[in-house]
Motif scaffolding. Structure first.
Motif, PDB file in Angstrom:
ATOM      1  N   TYR A  72       0.835  -1.191   0.000  1.00  0.00           N
ATOM      2  CA  TYR A  72       0.000   0.000   0.000  1.00  0.00           C
ATOM      3  C   TYR A  72       0.873   1.246   0.000  1.00  0.00           C
ATOM      4  O   TYR A  72       0.660   2.183  -0.743  1.00  0.00           O
ATOM      5  CB  TYR A  72      -0.870  -0.078   1.249  1.00  0.00           C
TER       6      TYR A  72
ATOM      7  N   PRO B 146      -4.080   9.030   4.223  1.00  0.00           N
ATOM      8  CA  PRO B 146      -5.143   8.359   4.977  1.00  0.00           C
ATOM      9  C   PRO B 146      -5.134   8.650   6.473  1.00  0.00           C
ATOM     10  O   PRO B 146      -6.180   8.751   7.084  1.00  0.00           O
ATOM     11  CB  PRO B 146      -4.888   6.874   4.703  1.00  0.00           C
TER      12      PRO B 146
ATOM     13  N   ILE C  59     -12.230   8.755   8.031  1.00  0.00           N
ATOM     14  CA  ILE C  59     -12.112   7.355   7.630  1.00  0.00           C
ATOM     15  C   ILE C  59     -13.244   6.902   6.701  1.00  0.00           C
ATOM     16  O   ILE C  59     -13.069   6.015   5.890  1.00  0.00           O
ATOM     17  CB  ILE C  59     -12.014   6.468   8.874  1.00  0.00           C
TER      18      ILE C  59
ATOM     19  N   ASN D 193     -15.990   7.323   3.544  1.00  0.00           N
ATOM     20  CA  ASN D 193     -15.970   7.979   2.245  1.00  0.00           C
ATOM     21  C   ASN D 193     -16.720   9.302   2.277  1.00  0.00           C
ATOM     22  O   ASN D 193     -16.300  10.280   1.684  1.00  0.00           O
ATOM     23  CB  ASN D 193     -16.602   7.057   1.197  1.00  0.00           C
TER      24      ASN D 193
ATOM     25  N   ARG E 100     -14.657  11.851   3.878  1.00  0.00           N
ATOM     26  CA  ARG E 100     -13.585  12.347   3.018  1.00  0.00           C
ATOM     27  C   ARG E 100     -14.112  13.345   2.000  1.00  0.00           C
ATOM     28  O   ARG E 100     -13.416  14.296   1.624  1.00  0.00           O
ATOM     29  CB  ARG E 100     -12.906  11.167   2.318  1.00  0.00           C
TER      30      ARG E 100
ATOM     31  N   GLY F 279     -21.309   5.073  13.302  1.00  0.00           N
ATOM     32  CA  GLY F 279     -22.487   4.216  13.387  1.00  0.00           C
ATOM     33  C   GLY F 279     -22.817   3.555  12.074  1.00  0.00           C
ATOM     34  O   GLY F 279     -22.147   3.746  11.065  1.00  0.00           O
ATOM     35  N   GLN F 280     -23.884   2.749  12.121  1.00  0.00           N
ATOM     36  CA  GLN F 280     -24.243   1.981  10.937  1.00  0.00           C
ATOM     37  C   GLN F 280     -24.775   2.894   9.847  1.00  0.00           C
ATOM     38  O   GLN F 280     -25.501   3.841  10.113  1.00  0.00           O
ATOM     39  CB  GLN F 280     -25.288   0.942  11.303  1.00  0.00           C
ATOM     40  N   ARG F 281     -24.413   2.549   8.630  1.00  0.00           N
ATOM     41  CA  ARG F 281     -24.840   3.354   7.501  1.00  0.00           C
ATOM     42  C   ARG F 281     -26.248   2.937   7.105  1.00  0.00           C
ATOM     43  O   ARG F 281     -26.484   1.823   6.685  1.00  0.00           O
ATOM     44  CB  ARG F 281     -23.887   3.138   6.342  1.00  0.00           C
TER      45      ARG F 281
ATOM     46  N   CYS G 125      -6.484   3.453   6.486  1.00  0.00           N
ATOM     47  CA  CYS G 125      -6.660   3.477   5.037  1.00  0.00           C
ATOM     48  C   CYS G 125      -8.131   3.389   4.659  1.00  0.00           C
ATOM     49  O   CYS G 125      -8.509   3.763   3.561  1.00  0.00           O
ATOM     50  CB  CYS G 125      -5.895   2.334   4.401  1.00  0.00           C
ATOM     51  N   GLY G 126      -8.982   2.876   5.566  1.00  0.00           N
ATOM     52  CA  GLY G 126     -10.407   2.834   5.281  1.00  0.00           C
ATOM     53  C   GLY G 126     -10.851   1.591   4.535  1.00  0.00           C
ATOM     54  O   GLY G 126     -11.995   1.505   4.108  1.00  0.00           O
ATOM     55  N   ASN G 127      -9.959   0.602   4.367  1.00  0.00           N
ATOM     56  CA  ASN G 127     -10.351  -0.633   3.680  1.00  0.00           C
ATOM     57  C   ASN G 127     -11.465  -1.352   4.420  1.00  0.00           C
ATOM     58  O   ASN G 127     -12.431  -1.820   3.823  1.00  0.00           O
ATOM     59  CB  ASN G 127      -9.137  -1.557   3.584  1.00  0.00           C
TER      60      ASN G 127
ATOM     61  N   VAL H   4     -13.634  -0.126   6.457  1.00  0.00           N
ATOM     62  CA  VAL H   4     -14.881   0.633   6.418  1.00  0.00           C
ATOM     63  C   VAL H   4     -15.586   0.424   5.087  1.00  0.00           C
ATOM     64  O   VAL H   4     -16.794   0.248   5.028  1.00  0.00           O
ATOM     65  CB  VAL H   4     -14.599   2.132   6.648  1.00  0.00           C
ATOM     66  N   ARG H   5     -14.799   0.397   4.018  1.00  0.00           N
ATOM     67  CA  ARG H   5     -15.382   0.237   2.689  1.00  0.00           C
ATOM     68  C   ARG H   5     -15.996  -1.151   2.515  1.00  0.00           C
ATOM     69  O   ARG H   5     -16.958  -1.319   1.788  1.00  0.00           O
ATOM     70  CB  ARG H   5     -14.317   0.463   1.616  1.00  0.00           C
TER      71      ARG H   5
ATOM     72  N   GLY I 160     -21.897  -2.062   7.356  1.00  0.00           N
ATOM     73  CA  GLY I 160     -21.797  -0.617   7.249  1.00  0.00           C
ATOM     74  C   GLY I 160     -21.265   0.048   8.499  1.00  0.00           C
ATOM     75  O   GLY I 160     -21.660   1.163   8.829  1.00  0.00           O
ATOM     76  N   LEU I 161     -20.367  -0.628   9.200  1.00  0.00           N
ATOM     77  CA  LEU I 161     -19.793  -0.052  10.426  1.00  0.00           C
ATOM     78  C   LEU I 161     -18.390   0.492  10.141  1.00  0.00           C
ATOM     79  O   LEU I 161     -17.898   0.413   9.027  1.00  0.00           O
ATOM     80  CB  LEU I 161     -19.717  -1.125  11.513  1.00  0.00           C
ATOM     81  N   GLN I 162     -17.771   1.044  11.196  1.00  0.00           N
ATOM     82  CA  GLN I 162     -16.392   1.530  11.077  1.00  0.00           C
ATOM     83  C   GLN I 162     -15.500   0.643  11.951  1.00  0.00           C
ATOM     84  O   GLN I 162     -15.203   0.985  13.092  1.00  0.00           O
ATOM     85  CB  GLN I 162     -16.278   2.980  11.519  1.00  0.00           C
TER      86      GLN I 162
ATOM     87  N   THR J  36     -12.362  -0.042  12.324  1.00  0.00           N
ATOM     88  CA  THR J  36     -11.135   0.398  12.994  1.00  0.00           C
ATOM     89  C   THR J  36     -11.438   1.306  14.184  1.00  0.00           C
ATOM     90  O   THR J  36     -10.804   1.219  15.233  1.00  0.00           O
ATOM     91  CB  THR J  36     -10.164   1.063  12.000  1.00  0.00           C
ATOM     92  N   LEU J  37     -12.480   2.148  14.044  1.00  0.00           N
ATOM     93  CA  LEU J  37     -12.876   2.970  15.189  1.00  0.00           C
ATOM     94  C   LEU J  37     -13.450   2.094  16.295  1.00  0.00           C
ATOM     95  O   LEU J  37     -13.210   2.311  17.482  1.00  0.00           O
ATOM     96  CB  LEU J  37     -13.911   4.019  14.761  1.00  0.00           C
TER      97      LEU J  37
END
Lengths: 392, 469
Positions: free
Chosen positions: A21, A303, A308, A310, A313, A357-359, B396-398, B400-401, B406-408, B410-411
């Motif tokens: 990366y 990053p 964190i 999208n 960002r 939280g959840q999206r 890097c947000g991998n 999260v993506r 649909g959570l985060q 790493t947080l």
């Protein structure tokens, strides 16, 4: 006898690694440094008309600045982890630290943001500040709040303001070579001309000649910031490899482009010939100079210091663009991009907090937020347009 | 209620080619079977004592209803009870009290196993009874008693059979659908009757043409049963995603809130056998595979067989790969066992043996030349070696993506490590399904989901106490 290992699930891995990366950045920036030195040589010999030997001196100077920038960051990281962190005491340990904290990437980004005339001791001090104040003091890679390269750059811009101010002026930096040069571009500072009122098309042409010179980086600027063609190539490569989010630079640059175009149209900068049609030269100039592309592709997408999610960002990019525009049009600091990104770095934990939280679709709060943001963009553009003497 | 939105999933290499074409081998003659009860065994009412003769399918234990979910255990071979206090490792990695039965290789069927003459005479309540008495549990991996999903649930209009099997390596559901297609469809019909539902759906993964054509052929008689293909993603078999992708419905906690019941295809086969033949769950198809197994195979085995028997049958463990990991279940969510020997339970769908993970570190005091030669190792990675050189999170947000919920992650990991309950609530820790996607994609090789699992357990325990106070 082979042992049986125990571990938590999952027991397979995608094969993705931080090294893979992170190696995408040296792949794009280290060749960029070579190109930057070449462009300095070409600029000195063709545009400014220096002899071959003098051109080599200019190129050598550029190479020295780049080398010192990288060296200072690696040295600072080594010294910190040896004396303060006490993490290593031999070559293997040192190598391990260097391979996992990536000071060479920080160093190269920092060095590429420096103008050619920066005194080498200033470069060295800036590198130490970048690494120690920007990164290691927070606990090393992944912990920092601000982009380390920008911290170093901002520090020397403020602390050595008089030295940095003239660092892109070739007549001052190389008095023996260009001291008698009367070429407008030799002493022009695009960073300065960004906020000396609005640049008209005639004076734009008088200084830069053509759009291509701006695009190829054949004008006095920071070493890496002027190489627009290379940065755009790097952007495409990094986006395809998914090392950076493609929409962050696109939103950032696009919004600055649109806002400055609106101001240019309001103040009646269009002339009707060539790039003067509909004043398209003005937003192009805004985008290609002052390190906007460099900052958008390499700094705003970092990053560690950006939000964190999208959506976070995207917010980061939009507000970085607004602040950059405001500093350039309404403020009096030449480095709008740098301060905008540093300011937004500060806000990224807050942005993260907002998108936790959840999206589950778009919330009302978010819609209101975007309406306010669009209103802010419109108002700030109109205000800047009126203040710079424009009308509808 | 906001609509659950299915995240764009993650494609994981399947590694299923080793076993997907192999017909399951019958292995019904273990010398001993061990029927696992629970860690202490005290919550079960045991009907047999050492020395008793048991027959195939005879009830030997039942959990006392006050002490947990009611589950019935059956003898899976005929023979003699040797002991009722033996301890063997369960698939969760914990030692369970087991009933040990010596096989007499006669397979004399118990008198309790009587086939039902006419299905139409049975009403729902009777079907629920049969399901509960036959010990039908979620055979996909959950082990949740199936009849509880049906009992007293109103307004169910669809029963979904989940054959997605998103775990790599494992092919047991695939073989079930190929070998017992009619049983699957028959089980679905019975389940629809038990739930008074009108529609039935069988979901499978995209690209499995053989299964698809067979299922379509078998369901052609039933107009209200559809076969739907899901994209080849992980975790496509997650209940919530299955319901959302097939019916565009979402629910809060259990799918019956939106009129849906989801069951595994193997469960349907078990239901069909229980109702048509009166046979309880005594065997299942499972996969023994992985790079560390010499001859990967599918087996039809009796519940309670020891894994060592199956590994021996598959040619044993590879000796040239160094350290190995023996995993009960699939590699994404399975549990790595401490030893070769553990008990096959009803909910276990595979045994996967993988090569061990790298523990690469530059040793201290290594000469300069060797260090530089080893630089190449930093970029050397492959799919089945899990690197253990954990590095700092670079955000890097991998994760999260790719998080399907649909959570985060790493947080969440930071909040879990700090035991910050306020933050855990804010980050919806209870929505985490521990699928392992975050750790799978993490470039820094952090076991993200392990930390979140601990944080979630901590959070649930704390909140339970709060409610009690």
């Amino acid at each position: 006898m082979a042992k049986i290992q125990v571990d938590s699930h999952p027991h397979i891995h995608s094969g993705n690694s931080a090294h893979k990366y992170m190696f995408d950045l040296p792949i794009t920036t280290y060749p960029m440094a070579v190109v930057a030195v070449l462009i300095q040589f070409i600029f000195a010999t063709t545009i400014l008309g220096a002899s071959f030997a003098d051109g080599l001196i200019v190129a050598l100077r550029a190479a020295l600045v780049l080398f010192t920038g990288v060296f200072s960051c690696i040295a600072a990281e080594s010294i910190w982890w040896y004396f303060v962190g006490k993490k290593y005491n031999d070559f293997a340990g040192w190598f391990r630290i260097m391979a996992t904290t990536y000071p060479s990437i920080t160093g190269m980004l920092y060095a590429l943001a420096l103008p050619i005339g920066t005194p080498l001791y200033v470069v060295l001090i800036g590198g130490f500040v970048a690494t120690i104040v920007g990164k290691t003091i927070f606990g090393g890679v992944g912990q920092n709040i601000f982009n380390p390269a920008l911290v170093g750059r901002a520090f020397i811009t403020i602390a050595f303001a008089s030295l940095i101010g003239g660092a892109v002026n070739y007549t001052e930096v190389f008095p023996n070579i260009f001291g008698s040069s009367t070429d407008a571009i030799a002493s022009a500072s695009p960073l300065g001309s960004l906020n000396e009122g609005l640049l008209s098309y005639s004076s734009f042409k008088a200084i830069y000649g053509s759009f291509w010179k701006l695009f190829l980086g054949l004008y006095p600027s920071a070493l890496g910031e002027s190489l627009s063609f290379w940065i755009i190539g790097a952007f495409i490569y990094l986006s395809i490899k998914k090392t950076i989010n493609w929409f962050v630079p696109v939103i950032y640059v696009g919004l600055v482009f649109v806002m400055s175009w609106a101001v240019a149209l309001m103040t009646g900068l269009s002339t009707g010939d060539g790039l003067g049609t509909l004043a398209i030269y003005f937003p192009l100039f805004q985008v290609l100079s002052g390190g906007l592309l460099f900052g958008a592709v390499f700094m705003a997408t970092e990053p560690v210091t950006s939000p964190i999610t999208n959506r976070g960002r995207a917010v980061f990019a939009v507000y970085a663009a607004i602040i950059t525009f405001a500093i350039r049009m309404l403020g009096n600091a030449p480095e709008g991009v740098m301060y905008a990104i540093l300011l937004m770095n500060m806000f990224s934990p807050l942005i993260d907090n907002a998108f936790m939280g959840q999206r589950k679709g778009t919330s009302v709060k978010e819609i209101v937020f975007w309406i306010v943001t669009v209103a802010l963009i419109v108002i700030i553009t109109i205000y800047a347009g009126f203040r710079l003497g424009g009308s509808f | 209620m906001k609509l659950f939105k299915a995240n764009k999933g993650l494609h994981i290499p399947g590694h299923k080619n080793d076993t997907s074409v192999l017909h399951s081998e019958k292995f019904v003659t273990p010398d001993f079977v061990f029927i696992p009860l629970s860690i202490k065994g005290s919550d079960f009412e045991i009907y047999v004592k050492p020395g008793d003769k048991v027959k195939l399918g005879q009830k030997i234990a039942r959990r006392v209803e006050a002490k947990g979910l009611p589950i019935v255990k059956h003898a899976t071979v005929s023979g003699e009870v040797v002991s009722i206090t033996d301890k063997k490792t369960h698939r969760t990695g914990l030692p369970f009290v087991c009933i040990k039965i010596k096989n007499d290789f006669l397979d004399t069927l118990s008198d309790e196993c009587k086939p039902v003459e006419n299905l139409d005479t049975l009403d729902n309540t009777k079907l629920w009874d049969i399901m509960s008495e036959s010990g039908v549990v979620g055979l996909g991996g959950a082990g949740f008693p199936t009849y509880l999903k049906y009992k007293d649930k109103a307004d169910i209009d669809t029963v979904i059979l989940n054959g997605a099997e998103c775990e790599p390596y494992v092919t047991s559901d695939y073989r079930v659908m190929l070998e017992e297609t009619d049983r699957v469809v028959d089980g679905l019909v019975i389940m629809m009757k038990a739930a008074s539902a009108n529609n039935g759906i069988i979901v499978i993964k995209k690209g499995k043409k053989e299964v698809f054509t067979k299922l379509v052929e078998a369901t052609s008689k039933h107009e209200n049963i559809k076969v739907i293909e899901l994209p080849d993603e992980y975790p496509a078999g997650w209940e919530r995603q299955v319901v959302y992708r097939t019916l565009k419905r979402s629910y809060k906690q259990y799918p019956n809130e939106c009129g849906v019941i989801v069951n595994n295809v193997s469960t349907a086969v078990a239901v069909s056998k229980a109702v048509r033949d009166g046979r309880p769950v005594i065997d299942r198809i499972l996969t023994v595979t992985g790079e560390g197994i010499l001859h990967p195979k599918n087996y039809l085995v009796r519940i309670g067989t020891l894994s060592t028997d199956l590994i021996k049958l598959s040619g044993g463990l590879a000796t040239d790969l160094g350290d190995l990991r023996i995993i009960a279940g699939g590699p994404m969510t399975g549990v790595a066992q401490k030893q070769e020997e553990f008990v096959i339970t009803r909910a276990l769908n595979g045994i996967v043996v993988l090569p061990g993970f790298h523990t690469y570190q530059i040793p201290h005091g290594q000469p300069v030349g060797e260090v530089l030669l080893n630089v190449l190792h930093f970029t050397e990675h492959d799919h089945f070696h899990f690197e253990k050189d954990e590095q700092a999170c670079v955000r890097c947000g991998n994760c999260v993506r790719h998080c399907p919920a649909g959570l985060q992650p790493t947080l969440l990991r930071f909040a879990s490590l700090n035991k910050n309950e306020e933050l855990l609530v804010k980050l919806d820790v209870t929505e985490c399904i521990n699928c392992g996607t975050c750790a799978y994609v993490c470039p820094s090789h952090i076991s993200v989901n392990d930390a979140i699992k601990k944080g979630k357990a901590y959070f649930l325990v704390r909140n339970k106490n709060k409610i009690k106070k």
